[in-house]
Design a protein around this motif. Structure first.
Motif, PDB file in Angstrom:
ATOM      1  N   ALA A  52       0.622  -1.312  -0.045  1.00 17.07           N
ATOM      2  CA  ALA A  52       0.115  -0.007   0.120  1.00 17.07           C
ATOM      3  C   ALA A  52       0.776   1.445   0.160  1.00 17.07           C
ATOM      4  CB  ALA A  52      -1.047   0.095   1.123  1.00 17.07           C
ATOM      5  N   LYS A  53       2.249   1.196   0.448  1.00 16.97           N
ATOM      6  CA  LYS A  53       2.964   2.322   0.496  1.00 16.97           C
ATOM      7  C   LYS A  53       3.800   2.387  -0.589  1.00 16.97           C
ATOM      8  CE  LYS A  53       3.096   2.310   5.549  1.00 16.97           C
ATOM      9  NZ  LYS A  53       4.055   2.015   6.948  1.00 16.97           N
ATOM     10  N   GLY A  54       3.643   1.535  -1.462  1.00 19.48           N
ATOM     11  CA  GLY A  54       4.350   1.799  -2.718  1.00 19.48           C
ATOM     12  C   GLY A  54       5.759   0.983  -2.657  1.00 19.48           C
ATOM     13  N   ASN A  55       5.938   0.328  -1.773  1.00 17.08           N
ATOM     14  CA  ASN A  55       7.261  -0.376  -1.535  1.00 17.08           C
ATOM     15  C   ASN A  55       7.163  -1.853  -2.368  1.00 17.08           C
ATOM     16  OD1 ASN A  55       8.269   1.305   0.522  1.00 17.08           O
ATOM     17  ND2 ASN A  55       7.082   0.130   1.950  1.00 17.08           N
ATOM     18  N   LEU A  56       8.347  -1.781  -3.021  1.00 19.68           N
ATOM     19  CA  LEU A  56       8.455  -3.179  -3.859  1.00 19.68           C
ATOM     20  C   LEU A  56       9.170  -4.263  -3.202  1.00 19.68           C
ATOM     21  CD1 LEU A  56       8.172  -4.575  -6.453  1.00 19.68           C
ATOM     22  CD2 LEU A  56      10.399  -3.641  -7.353  1.00 19.68           C
ATOM     23  N   ASN A  57       8.146  -5.332  -2.793  1.00 26.92           N
ATOM     24  CA  ASN A  57       8.785  -6.577  -2.059  1.00 26.92           C
ATOM     25  C   ASN A  57       9.333  -7.496  -3.091  1.00 26.92           C
ATOM     26  OD1 ASN A  57       7.698  -6.204   0.959  1.00 26.92           O
ATOM     27  ND2 ASN A  57       6.298  -5.482  -0.549  1.00 26.92           N
ATOM     28  N   LEU A  58      10.537  -7.538  -3.277  1.00 25.56           N
ATOM     29  CA  LEU A  58      11.258  -8.419  -4.407  1.00 25.56           C
ATOM     30  C   LEU A  58      11.533  -9.957  -3.752  1.00 25.56           C
ATOM     31  CD1 LEU A  58      13.669  -6.159  -6.285  1.00 25.56           C
ATOM     32  CD2 LEU A  58      11.486  -7.147  -7.056  1.00 25.56           C
ATOM     33  N   GLY A  59      11.246 -10.921  -4.599  1.00 28.43           N
ATOM     34  CA  GLY A  59      11.667 -12.329  -4.132  1.00 28.43           C
ATOM     35  C   GLY A  59      10.603 -12.983  -3.364  1.00 28.43           C
ATOM     36  N   GLY A  60       9.711 -12.340  -2.979  1.00 27.81           N
ATOM     37  CA  GLY A  60       8.577 -12.834  -2.250  1.00 27.81           C
ATOM     38  C   GLY A  60       7.288 -12.813  -2.540  1.00 27.81           C
ATOM     39  N   GLY A  61       6.454 -13.989  -2.442  1.00 24.51           N
ATOM     40  CA  GLY A  61       5.133 -14.190  -2.959  1.00 24.51           C
ATOM     41  C   GLY A  61       4.010 -13.929  -1.937  1.00 24.51           C
ATOM     42  N   ARG A  62       3.046 -13.975  -2.130  1.00 27.38           N
ATOM     43  CA  ARG A  62       1.796 -13.971  -1.236  1.00 27.38           C
ATOM     44  C   ARG A  62       0.539 -14.474  -2.208  1.00 27.38           C
ATOM     45  NH1 ARG A  62      -0.163  -7.344  -1.204  1.00 27.38           N
ATOM     46  NH2 ARG A  62      -0.202  -7.078  -3.389  1.00 27.38           N
ATOM     47  N   VAL A  63      -0.244 -15.170  -1.075  1.00 24.40           N
ATOM     48  CA  VAL A  63      -1.545 -15.647  -1.515  1.00 24.40           C
ATOM     49  C   VAL A  63      -2.508 -15.270  -0.505  1.00 24.40           C
ATOM     50  CG1 VAL A  63      -3.037 -17.777  -2.043  1.00 24.40           C
ATOM     51  CG2 VAL A  63      -0.367 -17.821  -2.337  1.00 24.40           C
ATOM     52  N   ILE A  64      -3.740 -14.622  -0.999  1.00 27.27           N
ATOM     53  CA  ILE A  64      -4.557 -14.143  -0.092  1.00 27.27           C
ATOM     54  C   ILE A  64      -5.919 -14.324  -0.689  1.00 27.27           C
ATOM     55  CG2 ILE A  64      -5.632 -11.929   0.877  1.00 27.27           C
ATOM     56  CD1 ILE A  64      -2.977 -10.847   0.463  1.00 27.27           C
ATOM     57  N   LEU A  65      -6.959 -14.940  -0.028  1.00 25.59           N
ATOM     58  CA  LEU A  65      -8.178 -15.242  -0.610  1.00 25.59           C
ATOM     59  C   LEU A  65      -8.920 -13.852  -0.312  1.00 25.59           C
ATOM     60  CD1 LEU A  65     -10.396 -17.226  -1.599  1.00 25.59           C
ATOM     61  CD2 LEU A  65     -10.727 -17.964   0.664  1.00 25.59           C
ATOM     62  N   LEU A  66      -9.461 -13.346  -1.401  1.00 28.09           N
ATOM     63  CA  LEU A  66      -9.959 -12.013  -1.306  1.00 28.09           C
ATOM     64  C   LEU A  66     -11.625 -12.079  -1.107  1.00 28.09           C
ATOM     65  CD1 LEU A  66      -8.421  -9.614  -3.907  1.00 28.09           C
ATOM     66  CD2 LEU A  66      -8.238  -9.503  -1.334  1.00 28.09           C
ATOM     67  N   GLY A  67     -12.150 -13.228  -1.768  1.00 23.69           N
ATOM     68  CA  GLY A  67     -13.521 -13.607  -1.622  1.00 23.69           C
ATOM     69  C   GLY A  67     -14.028 -14.783  -2.595  1.00 23.69           C
ATOM     70  N   VAL A  68     -15.247 -14.632  -2.757  1.00 23.55           N
ATOM     71  CA  VAL A  68     -16.019 -15.768  -3.558  1.00 23.55           C
ATOM     72  C   VAL A  68     -17.029 -14.959  -4.639  1.00 23.55           C
ATOM     73  CG1 VAL A  68     -17.432 -17.938  -3.734  1.00 23.55           C
ATOM     74  CG2 VAL A  68     -16.019 -17.312  -1.481  1.00 23.55           C
ATOM     75  N   LEU A  69     -16.672 -15.285  -5.881  1.00 18.66           N
ATOM     76  CA  LEU A  69     -17.450 -14.664  -6.736  1.00 18.66           C
ATOM     77  C   LEU A  69     -18.955 -15.127  -6.934  1.00 18.66           C
ATOM     78  CD1 LEU A  69     -17.421 -12.932  -9.690  1.00 18.66           C
ATOM     79  CD2 LEU A  69     -17.711 -15.418 -11.003  1.00 18.66           C
ATOM     80  N   PHE A  70     -20.023 -14.542  -6.957  1.00 23.26           N
ATOM     81  CA  PHE A  70     -21.347 -14.850  -6.914  1.00 23.26           C
ATOM     82  C   PHE A  70     -22.223 -14.086  -7.783  1.00 23.26           C
ATOM     83  CE2 PHE A  70     -21.579 -10.840  -4.678  1.00 23.26           C
ATOM     84  CZ  PHE A  70     -22.907 -10.020  -4.578  1.00 23.26           C
ATOM     85  N   ALA A  71     -21.927 -12.995  -8.331  1.00 22.50           N
ATOM     86  CA  ALA A  71     -22.666 -12.319  -9.350  1.00 22.50           C
ATOM     87  C   ALA A  71     -22.115 -11.380 -10.277  1.00 22.50           C
ATOM     88  CB  ALA A  71     -23.892 -11.621  -8.645  1.00 22.50           C
ATOM     89  N   GLY A  72     -22.729 -10.738 -11.223  1.00 21.47           N
ATOM     90  CA  GLY A  72     -22.043  -9.851 -12.142  1.00 21.47           C
ATOM     91  C   GLY A  72     -23.122  -9.225 -13.001  1.00 21.47           C
ATOM     92  N   PRO A  73     -23.017  -8.106 -13.363  1.00 16.43           N
ATOM     93  CA  PRO A  73     -23.759  -7.167 -14.067  1.00 16.43           C
ATOM     94  C   PRO A  73     -23.766  -7.547 -15.638  1.00 16.43           C
ATOM     95  CG  PRO A  73     -21.841  -5.893 -13.691  1.00 16.43           C
ATOM     96  CD  PRO A  73     -21.654  -7.186 -12.886  1.00 16.43           C
ATOM     97  N   GLN A  74     -24.997  -7.991 -16.140  1.00 15.02           N
ATOM     98  CA  GLN A  74     -25.096  -8.016 -17.576  1.00 15.02           C
ATOM     99  C   GLN A  74     -26.189  -7.258 -18.482  1.00 15.02           C
ATOM    100  OE1 GLN A  74     -26.044 -12.198 -18.180  1.00 15.02           O
ATOM    101  NE2 GLN A  74     -24.359 -12.993 -17.439  1.00 15.02           N
ATOM    102  N   HIS A  75     -25.816  -6.827 -19.558  1.00 11.27           N
ATOM    103  CA  HIS A  75     -26.906  -6.104 -20.153  1.00 11.27           C
ATOM    104  C   HIS A  75     -27.343  -6.830 -21.328  1.00 11.27           C
ATOM    105  CE1 HIS A  75     -22.944  -5.439 -22.688  1.00 11.27           C
ATOM    106  NE2 HIS A  75     -24.007  -5.156 -23.908  1.00 11.27           N
ATOM    107  N   VAL A  76     -28.641  -6.781 -21.818  1.00 13.80           N
ATOM    108  CA  VAL A  76     -29.265  -7.586 -22.894  1.00 13.80           C
ATOM    109  C   VAL A  76     -29.239  -6.830 -24.035  1.00 13.80           C
ATOM    110  CG1 VAL A  76     -31.062  -8.609 -21.193  1.00 13.80           C
ATOM    111  CG2 VAL A  76     -31.836  -6.295 -22.449  1.00 13.80           C
ATOM    112  N   ALA A  77     -29.577  -7.242 -25.359  1.00 12.52           N
ATOM    113  CA  ALA A  77     -29.103  -7.016 -26.371  1.00 12.52           C
ATOM    114  C   ALA A  77     -29.981  -5.518 -26.805  1.00 12.52           C
ATOM    115  CB  ALA A  77     -29.541  -7.877 -27.836  1.00 12.52           C
ATOM    116  N   GLU A  78     -31.018  -5.145 -26.050  1.00 16.95           N
ATOM    117  CA  GLU A  78     -31.533  -4.023 -26.038  1.00 16.95           C
ATOM    118  C   GLU A  78     -31.143  -3.004 -25.482  1.00 16.95           C
ATOM    119  OE1 GLU A  78     -32.920  -7.070 -25.584  1.00 16.95           O
ATOM    120  OE2 GLU A  78     -34.351  -7.305 -27.560  1.00 16.95           O
ATOM    121  N   GLY A  79     -30.045  -3.519 -24.667  1.00 16.10           N
ATOM    122  CA  GLY A  79     -29.254  -2.385 -23.751  1.00 16.10           C
ATOM    123  C   GLY A  79     -29.682  -2.078 -22.416  1.00 16.10           C
TER     124      GLY A  79
END
Length: 307
Positions: A237-264
């Protein structure tokens, strides 16, 4: 593939969610596999038989709550709407050898009756999450000398407030699942998508415990884990570059999404499950709504009241 059919009478939940493992043989620490390769085994393709013999597909992923140093409660996590009104549920598990490695192409097909009743749904109506305590299935398989390679995403990978505070606000994300039900059936492997956070995960989108991602989200993707998966370095968050290290974070679970129909007309809908004929063309906006991972932690109190 072998078929193991378990009826509800032999699989009543009762207090089954407190059935825990005394060892961690179901969690592989196989050295030859990279973290990315292991991560690709954390999901499971869910196929549900609905009323009228309609079928639908969705995504689940393996997760575990730690009880103590030797015991865990293993679960499958998905959305409520994925298993809603499902009479029979089917999923495929990859078998594991004595060295803790997956035996690709060697699987067990699990078929469960009264599938919806076997899930514990999040008590908040607006939170589209459900969990399936899978320990009884593991125990049944173990009694037959079978072990499954199903590495769980541990609760230590959940996006805690501290981890979220260290995010930049604009992050690359990885989503693993089964869009349109597509999978590598021979190897029992999922499809991996990449994208970015479309809203800042530090904030609740429209006052709800969700955020938005910019990623291709299609039918069958519901229940997919959305993760930060960095290899070789990342910016904090502070713009520091962490080289050589990795990270795995579970942010969440997909459940929905916006869509539009052909009529707009733009609509926000659950990521659809069944492939059914419709009269209007619904076009995804390549955006997805994600339940924040903190809501998964709510299940701990339900499963481990004194834990």
């Amino acid at each position: 593939m072998n078929i193991q059919r378990v009826v509800t009478a032999n699989f009543a939940l009762n207090n089954a969610w407190v059935v825990v493992f005394q060892d961690l043989n179901y969690v592989s620490h196989s050295k030859p596999m990279t973290p990315a390769e292991t991560l690709m085994h954390t999901t499971v393709r869910l196929e549900c038989l609905l009323d009228g013999n309609r079928t639908s597909t969705g995504t689940g992923f393996f997760f575990s709550f730690k009880v103590d140093d030797k015991t865990h409660i293993p679960l499958i996590v998905t959305n409520k709407h994925v298993i809603n009104q499902s009479k029979v549920g089917t999923f495929v598990l990859t078998k594991m050898n004595d060295q803790g490695e997956p035996i690709l192409g060697t699987t067990e097909r699990i078929v469960l009756d009264n599938f919806e009743s076997l899930w514990i749904k999040h008590p908040e109506e607006s939170v589209d999450l459900a969990v399936f305590p899978i320990a009884p299935l593991y125990h049944q398989a173990d009694a037959k000398g079978i072990k499954f390679f199903a590495p769980p995403i541990g609760e230590d990978l959940l996006a805690t407030p501290e981890k979220v505070a260290d995010l930049s606000g604009l992050e690359n994300i990885t989503m693993i699942g089964y869009p349109n039900g597509i999978w590598d059936e021979k190897n029992n492997m999922p499809i991996v998508r990449r994208g970015i956070t479309a809203t800042n995960p530090k904030h609740d989108y429209n006052g709800l415990p969700i955020f938005v991602i910019d990623c291709a989200c299609f039918p069958g993707s519901s229940g997919s884990p959305v993760l930060i998966f960095d290899q070789g370095g990342y910016l904090d968050a502070k713009g520091n570059l962490n080289l050589g290290g990795g990270r795995v974070i579970l942010l969440g679970v997909l459940f929905a999404g916006p869509q539009h129909v052909a009529e707009g007309e733009i609509q926000t809908i659950e990521v659809p499950l069944a492939q059914v004929p419709i009269s209007l063309s619904k076009i995804p906006n390549n955006l997805g709504f994600v339940v924040k991972a903190q809501k998964i932690a709510d299940f701990r109190k339900m499963l481990i009241p004194n834990g």
